[in-house]
Write a protein that holds these residues in place. Structure first.
Motif, PDB file in Angstrom:
ATOM      1  N   LYS A   1     -66.164  35.233 148.040  1.00  0.00           N
ATOM      2  CA  LYS A   1     -66.554  36.476 147.377  1.00  0.00           C
ATOM      3  C   LYS A   1     -65.978  36.579 145.965  1.00  0.00           C
ATOM      4  CE  LYS A   1     -67.127  39.140 151.649  1.00  0.00           C
ATOM      5  NZ  LYS A   1     -66.687  40.327 152.439  1.00  0.00           N
ATOM      6  N   GLU A   2     -64.988  35.721 145.644  1.00  0.00           N
ATOM      7  CA  GLU A   2     -64.460  35.706 144.284  1.00  0.00           C
ATOM      8  C   GLU A   2     -65.532  35.302 143.268  1.00  0.00           C
ATOM      9  OE1 GLU A   2     -61.660  36.761 143.349  1.00  0.00           O
ATOM     10  OE2 GLU A   2     -60.281  36.696 145.053  1.00  0.00           O
ATOM     11  N   CYS A   3     -66.595  34.670 143.747  1.00  0.00           N
ATOM     12  CA  CYS A   3     -67.650  34.201 142.848  1.00  0.00           C
ATOM     13  C   CYS A   3     -68.590  35.309 142.394  1.00  0.00           C
ATOM     14  CB  CYS A   3     -68.462  33.099 143.522  1.00  0.00           C
ATOM     15  SG  CYS A   3     -67.587  31.528 143.711  1.00  0.00           S
ATOM     16  N   GLU A   4     -68.535  36.470 143.010  1.00  0.00           N
ATOM     17  CA  GLU A   4     -69.437  37.564 142.618  1.00  0.00           C
ATOM     18  C   GLU A   4     -69.298  37.867 141.133  1.00  0.00           C
ATOM     19  OE1 GLU A   4     -71.729  38.796 144.263  1.00  0.00           O
ATOM     20  OE2 GLU A   4     -71.266  38.598 146.403  1.00  0.00           O
TER      21      GLU A   4
ATOM     22  N   GLY B   1     -69.787  31.003 140.826  1.00  0.00           N
ATOM     23  CA  GLY B   1     -68.769  31.557 139.950  1.00  0.00           C
ATOM     24  C   GLY B   1     -69.144  31.567 138.487  1.00  0.00           C
TER      25      GLY B   1
ATOM     26  N   LYS C   1     -60.591  33.357 138.179  1.00  0.00           N
ATOM     27  CA  LYS C   1     -60.688  33.436 139.635  1.00  0.00           C
ATOM     28  C   LYS C   1     -62.107  33.217 140.141  1.00  0.00           C
ATOM     29  CE  LYS C   1     -58.661  36.737 141.793  1.00  0.00           C
ATOM     30  NZ  LYS C   1     -58.312  38.102 142.211  1.00  0.00           N
ATOM     31  N   SER C   2     -63.084  33.234 139.263  1.00  0.00           N
ATOM     32  CA  SER C   2     -64.486  33.199 139.689  1.00  0.00           C
ATOM     33  C   SER C   2     -64.922  31.769 139.997  1.00  0.00           C
ATOM     34  CB  SER C   2     -65.380  33.818 138.607  1.00  0.00           C
ATOM     35  OG  SER C   2     -66.704  33.943 139.062  1.00  0.00           O
TER      36      SER C   2
ATOM     37  N   HIS D   1     -59.451  34.743 130.789  1.00  0.00           N
ATOM     38  CA  HIS D   1     -59.612  36.076 131.376  1.00  0.00           C
ATOM     39  C   HIS D   1     -59.401  35.987 132.892  1.00  0.00           C
ATOM     40  CE1 HIS D   1     -61.481  39.844 132.657  1.00  0.00           C
ATOM     41  NE2 HIS D   1     -61.395  40.250 131.408  1.00  0.00           N
ATOM     42  N   ARG D   2     -58.671  36.951 133.446  1.00  0.00           N
ATOM     43  CA  ARG D   2     -58.258  36.869 134.847  1.00  0.00           C
ATOM     44  C   ARG D   2     -59.454  36.762 135.795  1.00  0.00           C
ATOM     45  NH1 ARG D   2     -57.612  40.784 138.742  1.00  0.00           N
ATOM     46  NH2 ARG D   2     -56.171  40.297 140.439  1.00  0.00           N
ATOM     47  N   ARG D   3     -60.445  37.597 135.631  1.00  0.00           N
ATOM     48  CA  ARG D   3     -61.589  37.568 136.544  1.00  0.00           C
ATOM     49  C   ARG D   3     -62.408  36.296 136.348  1.00  0.00           C
ATOM     50  NH1 ARG D   3     -65.129  42.854 136.742  1.00  0.00           N
ATOM     51  NH2 ARG D   3     -66.059  41.579 138.385  1.00  0.00           N
ATOM     52  N   TYR D   4     -62.436  35.791 135.144  1.00  0.00           N
ATOM     53  CA  TYR D   4     -63.168  34.553 134.873  1.00  0.00           C
ATOM     54  C   TYR D   4     -62.469  33.372 135.554  1.00  0.00           C
ATOM     55  CZ  TYR D   4     -65.491  30.909 132.093  1.00  0.00           C
ATOM     56  OH  TYR D   4     -66.204  29.805 131.690  1.00  0.00           O
TER      57      TYR D   4
END
Length: 373
Positions: free
Chosen positions: A167-170, A184, A148-149, A143-146
């Motif tokens: 901030k990508e870890c939010e 993350g 990048k986290s 998953h894209r957001r996963y």
């Protein structure tokens, strides 16, 4: 146009164009723009070209050559894949008869952890080194957001990123006003089941030695992941001012008792951080090395798998597996590659035969346009 201008009371002249002078009548000095391509070989399409002419003499040998090459390669890969020993146990516990059914609804912070034991029998011996994997299904690490986290600078030991994560870890960047290390969603969801293997011989359980080092990529272990700079023997001080991920039972500097396998360079952690491309995947968990050439690594017989069931998957209809596997020169078990080579080679060979018959039957027919009487 000039007559209309005179009728409207305007003087005759050129038509204005943006960025240049008048085009046409008495406006004067601008160059006339043109859309004609330059007179070059490239723009006028005069470059030399080559076009293959497909004839029976060139196409038929190509089909037969591809078939004769691909079929033996496919057979070799398929036989090699079938010679790989592999044994898989699903220990999710969804079935009421499963010993791990009591642990199905476990939570991240269950204390003490739920434990279960699964007995199994190996019908064939595992001769060479054995690789022990854990497998997950319906888990979308792609998953894209996963993906990048994470904060790669933090994982590479940068002290400023340690206390000020990306901030990508939010929303797994801070907890209780403290930065999370490692931050993350990937790190927060790290697999944390504990698997232990025993051989059962005359009701005696003998533990199988499981090696936890050497399971990560060399570049990940030595280049991509580093602990913060400072006193390497005191990871507690290095990670001071940070807090553990929300779902972790203990902080990152307590993942292992050995300093060269603790913190960000813990190999279980490194293996998990390399995200999988598909929702059903396996990751290397432990190594079982062959002790000598006279005895197999795992003899045929009875074994038991002790599981500390910590990782919840039932909420998203996931499944968990333990896999024992040997490898070959081509890696793990992969029958698809051999089948694909055999299929493509057979199709090409079959098409070559069909086209040869068609060419032999119709290739020399009379192409005269004369109309018979």
């Amino acid at each position: 146009y000039s007559a209309k201008e005179e009728a409207d009371g305007h003087p005759s002249g050129g038509v204005g164009v943006p960025g240049g002078g008048a085009v046409g009548g008495g406006g004067g000095g601008g160059a006339v723009k043109t859309r004609k391509p330059d007179n070059t070989a490239f723009k006028q399409q005069r470059l030399p070209a080559w076009q293959p002419i497909l004839t029976a003499g060139t196409v038929l040998p190509a089909f037969f050559i591809i078939g004769l090459i691909f079929i033996p390669i496919g057979i070799g890969i398929f036989v090699t894949s079938n010679n790989i020993r592999e044994y898989e146990i699903d220990y999710t516990g969804t079935e009421p008869s499963s010993p791990c059914n009591k642990c199905l609804n476990v939570s991240w912070d269950s204390t003490p952890p739920c434990t279960c034991t699964i007995n199994f029998t190996l019908e064939h011996s595992f001769e060479s080194n054995v690789f022990m994997y854990y497998g997950l299904s319906n888990f979308y690490q792609n998953h894209r957001r996963y993906v990048k986290s994470r904060d790669d600078s933090q994982l590479n030991g940068d002290n400023s990123s340690l206390l000020n994560p990306s901030k990508e870890c939010e929303p797994y960047r801070t907890n209780e006003d403290k930065p999370i290390a490692p931050c993350g969603a990937i790190a927060n969801s790290m697999f944390n089941d504990t698997l232990e293997l025993y051989r059962i011989d005359n009701d005696t359980r003998t533990p199988i030695t499981l090696i936890k080092k050497g399971i990560a990529w060399w570049t990940d272990k030595n280049v991509k992941f580093r602990n913060p700079t400072g006193d390497g023997n005191n990871l507690t001080a290095l990670f001071q001012g940070t807090t553990k991920p929300v779902n972790w039972p203990k902080p990152v500097y307590m993942l292992d008792s050995e300093p060269d396998n603790n913190g960000f360079i813990n190999e279980d952690f490194i293996v998990w951080m390399r995200t999988a491309a598909l929702p059903t995947f396996r990751k290397l968990y432990r190594l079982i090395e062959r002790k000598n050439n006279l005895q197999p690594t795992l003899q045929a017989g009875n074994y038991s798998l002790d599981i500390a069931y910590n990782y919840p998957v039932h909420s998203f209809d996931g499944r968990k597996r333990m896999i024992l596997s040997t490898i070959s020169w081509m890696g793990g078990k992969n029958p698809f590659l051999g089948i694909a080579y055999i299929t493509v080679g057979s199709i090409c060979f079959f098409l070559g035969v069909v086209l040869l018959i068609i060419h032999h039957k119709y290739g020399n027919r009379n192409t005269s346009a004369d109309i018979p009487n």
